[in-house]
Design an enzyme around this catalytic site. Structure first.
Site, PDB file in Angstrom:
ATOM      1  N   ASP A   1      80.589   0.174 -31.635  1.00 21.94           N
ATOM      2  CA  ASP A   1      80.868   1.319 -30.772  1.00 21.94           C
ATOM      3  C   ASP A   1      82.315   1.761 -30.843  1.00 21.94           C
ATOM      4  OD1 ASP A   1      78.337   1.691 -29.940  1.00 21.94           O
ATOM      5  OD2 ASP A   1      78.615   1.041 -27.869  1.00 21.94           O
TER       6      ASP A   1
ATOM      7  N   LYS B   1      83.065   3.741 -34.133  1.00 22.64           N
ATOM      8  CA  LYS B   1      82.492   5.082 -34.286  1.00 22.64           C
ATOM      9  C   LYS B   1      82.967   6.049 -33.207  1.00 22.64           C
ATOM     10  CE  LYS B   1      78.084   4.103 -31.900  1.00 22.64           C
ATOM     11  NZ  LYS B   1      76.634   3.898 -32.093  1.00 22.64           N
TER      12      LYS B   1
ATOM     13  N   TYR C   1      88.790 -12.973 -34.210  1.00 20.98           N
ATOM     14  CA  TYR C   1      90.104 -12.661 -34.789  1.00 20.98           C
ATOM     15  C   TYR C   1      90.619 -13.762 -35.719  1.00 20.98           C
ATOM     16  CZ  TYR C   1      90.798  -8.637 -31.610  1.00 20.98           C
ATOM     17  OH  TYR C   1      90.697  -7.443 -30.933  1.00 20.98           O
TER      18      TYR C   1
ATOM     19  N   LYS D   1      92.845  -5.430 -27.540  1.00 23.87           N
ATOM     20  CA  LYS D   1      92.736  -6.300 -26.379  1.00 23.87           C
ATOM     21  C   LYS D   1      91.256  -6.651 -26.160  1.00 23.87           C
ATOM     22  CE  LYS D   1      92.046  -3.225 -22.430  1.00 23.87           C
ATOM     23  NZ  LYS D   1      90.825  -3.856 -21.897  1.00 23.87           N
TER      24      LYS D   1
ATOM     25  N   LEU E   1      99.496   2.973 -24.054  1.00 22.36           N
ATOM     26  CA  LEU E   1     100.836   3.270 -24.557  1.00 22.36           C
ATOM     27  C   LEU E   1     100.832   4.470 -25.498  1.00 22.36           C
ATOM     28  CD1 LEU E   1     102.230  -0.325 -25.155  1.00 22.36           C
ATOM     29  CD2 LEU E   1     102.890   1.296 -23.375  1.00 22.36           C
TER      30      LEU E   1
ATOM     31  N   HIS F   1      96.850  -2.514 -19.239  1.00 26.93           N
ATOM     32  CA  HIS F   1      97.141  -1.086 -19.139  1.00 26.93           C
ATOM     33  C   HIS F   1      98.161  -0.785 -18.040  1.00 26.93           C
ATOM     34  CE1 HIS F   1      94.004  -0.661 -21.954  1.00 26.93           C
ATOM     35  NE2 HIS F   1      92.985  -0.454 -21.142  1.00 26.93           N
TER      36      HIS F   1
ATOM     37  N   GLN G   1      95.439  10.909 -16.392  1.00 29.22           N
ATOM     38  CA  GLN G   1      94.125  11.421 -16.780  1.00 29.22           C
ATOM     39  C   GLN G   1      93.274  11.582 -15.529  1.00 29.22           C
ATOM     40  OE1 GLN G   1      92.580   8.164 -19.258  1.00 29.22           O
ATOM     41  NE2 GLN G   1      91.401   7.404 -17.541  1.00 29.22           N
TER      42      GLN G   1
ATOM     43  N   LYS H   1     105.805  16.453  -4.800  1.00 28.23           N
ATOM     44  CA  LYS H   1     105.400  16.898  -3.470  1.00 28.23           C
ATOM     45  C   LYS H   1     106.648  17.108  -2.611  1.00 28.23           C
ATOM     46  CE  LYS H   1     102.146  14.677  -1.392  1.00 28.23           C
ATOM     47  NZ  LYS H   1     101.296  13.563  -0.900  1.00 28.23           N
TER      48      LYS H   1
END
Length: 518
Positions: free
Chosen positions: A46, A49, A155, A182, A214, A274, A396, A404
């Site tokens: 997954d 692709k 790995y 990760k 990043l 993250h 995002q 503000k």
């Protein structure tokens, strides 16, 4: 740029790269030519692709990958042909004519083999070498980039195979680089074991530990915002900032991935990597230059300044229905929500709480940084109840930065209200395509720029912060509190933020502006 025709297309010539960072001498990026072989291991999965191949395609469209220089090899256990892999990824390659798509797909070849035996990797090396030999490469530069779109459990074996069978020949100039995804371990010990195994096979300069956050446009903007604007320099400290929130929210649950997610939980999945990377860029000191090592040195320093996490400054939760997934154990304590307070013991940030929050099955989907400033002294307008000044960076969706502010409400009365100074990327840069994170990071790897990748000592410092907390959660010393899907999360998390001094603004909601409003 070099001389020649001024007309250039993404397919016939290299486009000029207009980012100012590309011209900074501090980066010391070399301009290389010669054969470039990009090998995607786990090509039938997954990640490959949905992310890796589309990123390569977009780099090809923009002229950063040249058909005369690059070839792309997919490697996996699946029994596929070249055309079989091309058809598998075709539907994920968007935004191009059939001609451009066909030209890219012709660069893609497939090799089938296992991840722990030499036979398949010998075939892979043979295919790469045949391509390199066919190019009659005058410069003798052979570049090999391996992208491990694989689970971390394989790995070590894969990297041993690469080292044994697929390295760039020593008789040629060039390089071999490896991108690893990760999670880099589950705690400090497992991360150190993985680092040690990879470190025996490759130099640190060859390893690129990718964290796609990043590569996000607004994350990459953080250093520019902080260190090139005089406005922020005197404000960015404990004298003016009350608290900082770094937030990740998803409005869906584990969606059939419960068994996999339950092995990690939201802290390992999102916060330890993250959000902690974003924290580093918000809290670090100014580097002496833009050289990757100088930037990563400062990130390590701020991580090493983080105090041990206190249990009373942590809330973990689990949404109702999470354990309905048959792959999740009935007694699971794995958090799908967490709010964790980090405290930095240094002159700039002493006493300022950094609240890192992440959760699934919440009331909205967003990721943002929210820097809340202290109250203005001597409030002659009596407007404290309306809320504080905040600088918000929306990562995002609907990328934006807004401040503000309290302003006078239009009209005859001296009344105040909250409004904003707004830089919304969709409006200000509506004719600019914002690159996907994976595009940028793969290009950085080709250029040899490790600025946006995680260094080994940085990874260690990150795990040192979170491993004690994670072991306590795994051991049942902290319990996940239930919360209803579609809400803000556990009520205890809002109470924690309030205890940390966060003042929520009621009655004000930022709405991303659109062209139709104008």
């Amino acid at each position: 740029m070099s001389g020649g025709s001024s007309e250039s297309s993404p397919l016939s010539g290299r486009n000029s790269f207009s980012s100012p960072l590309s011209s900074f001498k501090d980066l010391e990026l070399s301009s290389e030519s010669g054969c470039l072989s990009i090998i995607v291991l786990g090509a039938s999965g997954d990640l490959a692709k949905k992310k890796t191949f589309p990123a390569l395609f977009h780099l090809f469209q923009q002229g950063f990958l040249q058909s005369g220089e690059v070839h792309i090899f997919g490697y996996a256990r699946s029994n596929l042909s070249d055309d079989g892999l091309r058809e598998r990824i075709r539907g994920y390659l968007k935004g191009a004519s059939d001609e451009h798509l066909s030209q890219f797909l012709q660069l893609v070849k497939y090799v089938s083999g296992s991840y722990d035996s030499g036979e398949g990797f010998e075939l892979l090396n043979k295919a790469i070498s045949e391509y390199e030999t066919s190019k009659n490469n005058e410069s003798g530069s052979y570049r090999r980039l391996f992208y491990l779109a694989l689970p971390p459990s394989v790995y070590p074996s894969v990297c041993k195979m690469i080292r044994s069978y697929c390295m760039n020949p020593s008789s040629h100039t060039g390089w071999t680089r490896v991108i690893v995804e990760k999670p880099f371990g589950k705690d400090l010990d497992s991360a150190e074991d993985l680092s040690a195994e990879l470190g025996q096979l490759f130099e640190e300069e060859q390893l690129y530990r990718i964290d796609h956050y990043l590569g996000k446009e607004l994350v990459q903007n953080l250093l520019v915002l902080r260190f090139s604007n005089r406005l922020f320099l005197p404000l960015w400290n404990r004298d003016n900032i009350a608290n900082v929130q770094i937030v990740f929210k998803e409005d869906f649950g584990t969606d059939g991935r419960g068994g996999y997610f339950d092995q990690y939980g939201i802290i390992r999945d999102i916060i330890q990597n993250h959000l902690l990377q974003v924290f580093c860029l918000v809290a670090m000191e100014k580097p002496v230059s833009l050289k990757p090592e100088h930037i990563r040195d400062e990130k390590v320093k701020v991580l090493q300044s983080v105090e041990p996490i206190k249990h009373e400054e942590v809330v973990i939760g689990q949404y109702d229905g999470y354990k309905d997934d048959p792959t999740v154990p009935d007694d699971s304590n794995t958090p799908t929500y967490a709010s964790v307070v980090l405290r930095v013991h240094n002159e700039r940030w002493e006493g300022v709480p950094f609240i890192l929050k992440a959760g699934k099955a919440l009331n909205s989907r967003k990721a943002e940084i929210r820097v809340q400033f202290k109250d203005a002294p001597g409030d002659i307008f009596r407007c404290k109840k309306q809320g504080r000044n905040e600088f918000v960076i929306r990562l995002q969706p609907s990328e934006a930065m807004y401040m503000k502010l309290t302003v006078k409400k239009p009209g005859l009365e001296m009344a105040t209200e909250q409004s904003e100074l707004d830089l919304s990327y969709g409006l200000r840069y509506n004719d600019v395509k914002i690159p996907e994170a994976y595009e940028r990071l793969i290009l950085d790897t080709i250029r040899g720029d490790q600025q946006h990748f995680v260094r080994r000592d940085e990874l260690r410092a990150a795990w040192e912060i979170f491993t004690p907390l994670l072991h306590d959660i795994d051991g049942g010393k902290l319990k996940s509190v239930p919360y209803k899907p579609g809400t803000r999360g556990p009520q205890e998390a809002d109470e924690l933020s309030k205890r940390m001094g966060y003042v929520q603004t009621h009655g004000y909601i930022w709405v991303a502006p659109t062209l139709s409003k104008f």
